[in-house]
Design a protein around this motif. Sequence first.
Motif, mmCIF file in Angstrom:
data_model
loop_
_atom_site.group_PDB
_atom_site.id
_atom_site.type_symbol
_atom_site.label_atom_id
_atom_site.label_comp_id
_atom_site.label_asym_id
_atom_site.label_seq_id
_atom_site.Cartn_x
_atom_site.Cartn_y
_atom_site.Cartn_z
ATOM 1 N N ASP A 69 0.828 -1.213 0.000
ATOM 2 C CA ASP A 69 0.000 0.000 0.000
ATOM 3 C C ASP A 69 0.864 1.266 0.000
ATOM 4 O OD1 ASP A 69 -2.466 -1.302 -0.080
ATOM 5 O OD2 ASP A 69 -2.643 -1.381 2.096
ATOM 6 N N ALA A 70 1.924 1.280 0.796
ATOM 7 C CA ALA A 70 2.788 2.459 0.885
ATOM 8 C C ALA A 70 3.519 2.716 -0.431
ATOM 9 C CB ALA A 70 3.792 2.297 2.027
ATOM 10 N N THR A 126 1.123 4.024 -3.075
ATOM 11 C CA THR A 126 0.775 5.423 -2.816
ATOM 12 C C THR A 126 1.916 6.359 -3.183
ATOM 13 O OG1 THR A 126 -0.751 4.797 -1.060
ATOM 14 C CG2 THR A 126 0.112 7.036 -0.992
ATOM 15 N N SER A 148 -4.210 7.233 -1.091
ATOM 16 C CA SER A 148 -4.220 6.490 0.161
ATOM 17 C C SER A 148 -5.636 6.434 0.733
ATOM 18 C CB SER A 148 -3.272 7.146 1.166
ATOM 19 O OG SER A 148 -3.376 6.519 2.416
ATOM 20 N N ASN A 170 -7.791 4.127 -1.461
ATOM 21 C CA ASN A 170 -7.435 2.720 -1.268
ATOM 22 C C ASN A 170 -7.911 2.194 0.081
ATOM 23 O OD1 ASN A 170 -6.164 0.195 -1.711
ATOM 24 N ND2 ASN A 170 -4.280 0.914 -0.782
ATOM 25 N N HIS A 171 -7.690 2.951 1.139
ATOM 26 C CA HIS A 171 -7.980 2.466 2.493
ATOM 27 C C HIS A 171 -9.409 2.698 2.951
ATOM 28 C CE1 HIS A 171 -3.985 1.142 3.651
ATOM 29 N NE2 HIS A 171 -3.548 2.136 2.910
ATOM 30 N N SER A 215 -7.810 -3.438 1.297
ATOM 31 C CA SER A 215 -7.076 -2.509 0.437
ATOM 32 C C SER A 215 -6.316 -3.341 -0.598
ATOM 33 C CB SER A 215 -6.095 -1.680 1.274
ATOM 34 O OG SER A 215 -5.092 -2.522 1.825
ATOM 35 N N TRP A 261 -8.068 4.884 8.799
ATOM 36 C CA TRP A 261 -7.140 5.541 7.872
ATOM 37 C C TRP A 261 -6.402 6.663 8.586
ATOM 38 C CZ3 TRP A 261 -7.242 10.581 5.672
ATOM 39 C CH2 TRP A 261 -6.280 10.790 4.680
ATOM 40 N N PHE A 264 -2.464 6.726 9.177
ATOM 41 C CA PHE A 264 -1.695 7.848 8.645
ATOM 42 C C PHE A 264 -0.827 8.449 9.744
ATOM 43 C CE2 PHE A 264 -1.266 12.181 6.906
ATOM 44 C CZ PHE A 264 -0.797 11.857 5.646
#
Length: 150
Positions: free
Chosen positions: A26-27, A30, A71, A74-75, A85, A113, A117
């Motif tokens: 995911d990171a 993004t 982000s 997605n989340h 995700s 989220w 974050f």
Amino acid sequence: MGRKYPASAHWETPSETRRIVSVFIDAITTILAGLAAGLVVGIGRVNGVPQIRIDSLTVWGTAVCAGITLSFFNHVVVALITHRSLGKAIAGLRIVRETDAGPPKLLQLVGRWLFGFLWMIAYAPIHLAADSNVTQQDAAGLRIVRRAKT
């Protein structure tokens, strides 16, 4: 009658490796998407030659805004529809409510989220620098699970 959800016995806590893999995917997604958006905005012509204005505030502002937007999408949006995700889907994980293993609610996903974050920006670097063994916990009444082996 309401929809029946799978019993908690059908789900198990995933390994730390699976969780890390999903976070990493995911990171990276993004970050790369944000950088790509910034580069697209930063392409200009100087004397007829295409160049990327890497030092432009517009480039970096676009990259950050696009990354945060992706982000969130997605989340929150994707997870609301699919219960996972992109990274969790690849790692074989899903997001369920802690109380009944049902699908997550919108406000729970937004809270999760925001917590994630904050965790990535503030707490993760501190824990890495201190070499602590603290792991990210599930948040907002949601759990990350994988289907139990039968």
